[in-house]
Write a protein that holds these residues in place. Structure first.
Motif, PDB file in Angstrom:
ATOM      1  N   TRP A  14       0.820  -1.212   0.000  1.00  0.00           N
ATOM      2  CA  TRP A  14       0.000   0.000   0.000  1.00  0.00           C
ATOM      3  C   TRP A  14       0.849   1.255   0.000  1.00  0.00           C
ATOM      4  CZ3 TRP A  14      -4.662   0.701  -1.563  1.00  0.00           C
ATOM      5  CH2 TRP A  14      -5.545  -0.389  -1.570  1.00  0.00           C
ATOM      6  N   LEU A  15       2.021   1.222   0.583  1.00  0.00           N
ATOM      7  CA  LEU A  15       2.927   2.369   0.497  1.00  0.00           C
ATOM      8  C   LEU A  15       3.333   2.614  -0.958  1.00  0.00           C
ATOM      9  CD1 LEU A  15       5.275   1.926   3.606  1.00  0.00           C
ATOM     10  CD2 LEU A  15       3.637   3.776   3.195  1.00  0.00           C
ATOM     11  N   GLN A  16       3.614   1.538  -1.691  1.00  0.00           N
ATOM     12  CA  GLN A  16       3.954   1.668  -3.101  1.00  0.00           C
ATOM     13  C   GLN A  16       2.783   2.233  -3.897  1.00  0.00           C
ATOM     14  OE1 GLN A  16       5.645  -2.558  -3.287  1.00  0.00           O
ATOM     15  NE2 GLN A  16       6.774  -1.523  -4.908  1.00  0.00           N
ATOM     16  N   TYR A  17       1.582   1.712  -3.642  1.00  0.00           N
ATOM     17  CA  TYR A  17       0.400   2.169  -4.369  1.00  0.00           C
ATOM     18  C   TYR A  17       0.142   3.656  -4.118  1.00  0.00           C
ATOM     19  CZ  TYR A  17      -0.597  -2.850  -4.729  1.00  0.00           C
ATOM     20  OH  TYR A  17      -0.521  -4.194  -4.964  1.00  0.00           O
ATOM     21  N   ILE A  18       0.209   4.053  -2.857  1.00  0.00           N
ATOM     22  CA  ILE A  18      -0.044   5.456  -2.512  1.00  0.00           C
ATOM     23  C   ILE A  18       0.992   6.363  -3.170  1.00  0.00           C
ATOM     24  CG2 ILE A  18      -0.083   7.131  -0.616  1.00  0.00           C
ATOM     25  CD1 ILE A  18      -1.220   4.848   1.150  1.00  0.00           C
ATOM     26  N   GLY A  19       2.255   5.948  -3.134  1.00  0.00           N
ATOM     27  CA  GLY A  19       3.304   6.732  -3.782  1.00  0.00           C
ATOM     28  C   GLY A  19       3.066   6.870  -5.269  1.00  0.00           C
ATOM     29  N   LEU A  20       2.654   5.784  -5.921  1.00  0.00           N
ATOM     30  CA  LEU A  20       2.406   5.809  -7.367  1.00  0.00           C
ATOM     31  C   LEU A  20       1.209   6.699  -7.697  1.00  0.00           C
ATOM     32  CD1 LEU A  20       3.259   4.730 -10.110  1.00  0.00           C
ATOM     33  CD2 LEU A  20       1.856   2.701  -9.701  1.00  0.00           C
ATOM     34  N   ILE A  21       0.157   6.612  -6.889  1.00  0.00           N
ATOM     35  CA  ILE A  21      -1.024   7.456  -7.106  1.00  0.00           C
ATOM     36  C   ILE A  21      -0.665   8.928  -6.954  1.00  0.00           C
ATOM     37  CG2 ILE A  21      -3.278   8.095  -6.157  1.00  0.00           C
ATOM     38  CD1 ILE A  21      -3.635   5.117  -5.407  1.00  0.00           C
ATOM     39  N   LEU A 275      -2.635   0.523 -11.812  1.00  0.00           N
ATOM     40  CA  LEU A 275      -1.994   1.798 -11.465  1.00  0.00           C
ATOM     41  C   LEU A 275      -0.770   2.047 -12.349  1.00  0.00           C
ATOM     42  CD1 LEU A 275      -2.121   1.844  -7.546  1.00  0.00           C
ATOM     43  CD2 LEU A 275      -3.620   3.036  -9.153  1.00  0.00           C
ATOM     44  N   GLY A 276       0.014   1.001 -12.586  1.00  0.00           N
ATOM     45  CA  GLY A 276       1.197   1.133 -13.442  1.00  0.00           C
ATOM     46  C   GLY A 276       0.830   1.520 -14.858  1.00  0.00           C
TER      47      GLY A 276
END
Length: 340
Positions: A14-21, A275-276
């Motif tokens: 989720w840290l990766q997802y939030i950063g990507l968003i 997301l990617g």
């Protein structure tokens, strides 16, 4: 202990997802504030349609990468799907449903053959799928003489140009496929096995998992989705051409890697891949909007892919250290003498 280990992985994801968003939103806001017209309905439609076929292929690539494999053949399967459905309709005269079903079935079979060769000959999937990519590229050129095939019916063109409630059919296909595959990956026992295989194929075999069957099925799924994308691309462009989808395999792999999947296998999600794909579409749109030399787009894509792979490996290593620490704490607690 298992709950602690699961929480470590979930929090990192989720840290990766939030950063990507956050990064994606910042790019959109910046380009809109500087160049304008980015958030218009027309531009958002163009943004989505520019990457939709690579995004569809990325869904299948997600399963392959989690499995610990790679499928470099999807771009050639994509173009082959375009050409085959075109020939079946224009030259053979088959109706649209029959030609479409036959095409996606053949593409799924090509994917399954990739899996069979990988399993039977114990050859690295990169070598097998690279061979398939080059073979199909030659076949695509040979059977078309390097020319386009056109002359499709309106009913077929609807698959790429038609809309439902104002939304293009390929986008609807992608959303439905992403939801269904995401649920299967998260909850279905068969698809959950690919995490086990990607994490440790030997352990999966010793646990009774039919690794060969799973691999063949997953590569067949990748070929099937590439075939579906090819059919819709032929309908969108109104023509089938051997050069369509060139380098699409790298964009599909990039979507999965940027979405947080471990390229060594064992981790990844459909949500991350979506997301990617959105991130790459936004970056591409930013280049088009800003009128920057489009050749730099591939440079940025390559850099992003390298960064994504490095970040995923760093996070994976951190998770391993954290999990080892949790296990050691549990062992130490179990070894402590119990008070009377």
């Amino acid at each position: 202990m298992s709950m602690n280990l699961a929480n470590i992985k979930v929090s990192s994801s989720w840290l990766q997802y939030i950063g990507l968003i956050v990064v994606t939103v910042l790019i959109v806001v910046f380009t809109h504030s500087v160049f304008g017209n980015v958030m218009t309905a027309a531009n958002l439609r163009v943004l989505a349609m520019n990457m939709i076929f690579e995004a569809i292929m990325a869904l299948g690539m997600t399963f392959v990468i989690i499995l610990g494999g790679i499928d470099l053949s999807v771009a050639s399967v994509f173009a082959f799907g375009e050409i085959l459905v075109a020939k079946l309709m224009v030259e053979v005269g088959l109706p649209v449903p029959v030609a479409t079903a036959a095409t996606v079935a053949v593409c799924a079979l090509i994917g399954a053959l990739n899996g069979v060769m990988t399993v039977s000959f114990r050859v690295h999937p990169m070598v097998v799928t690279l061979g398939t990519l080059l073979t199909l590229r030659g076949v695509n050129l040979a059977i078309t003489d390097g020319r386009s095939i056109s002359g499709f019916s309106d009913s077929f063109l609807w698959l790429g140009q038609g809309q439902i409630l104002g939304v293009d059919f390929p986008i609807i296909f992608f959303v439905v496929a992403a939801v269904v595959l995401g649920l299967l990956l998260a909850h279905h026992r068969f698809f959950r096995q690919i995490y086990f295989i990607g994490g440790s194929e030997r352990a999966a075999k010793y646990s009774g998992v039919d690794v060969a069957r799973v691999k063949i099925a997953i590569y067949a799924l990748s070929g099937f989705l590439a075939g579906c994308a090819g059919v819709m691309a032929a309908a969108k462009y109104g023509a089938a051409h051997w050069g369509h989808g060139n380098m699409a395999e790298l964009k599909a792999i990039g979507s999965v890697a940027i979405g947080g999947a471990d390229m060594m296998g064992g981790s990844g999600t459909i949500f991350g891949t979506v997301l990617g794909a959105i991130f790459l579409a936004v970056v591409h749109n930013a280049f088009v909007t800003s009128a920057v030399n489009p050749f730099w787009y591939d440079v940025v894509n390559g850099v992003m892919l390298l960064i994504a792979v490095l970040v995923s490996r760093v996070i994976a290593k951190q998770n391993e250290r954290k999990m080892k620490s949790v296990r050691q704490q549990k062992i130490d607690q179990s070894l402590q003498p119990q008070s009377p």
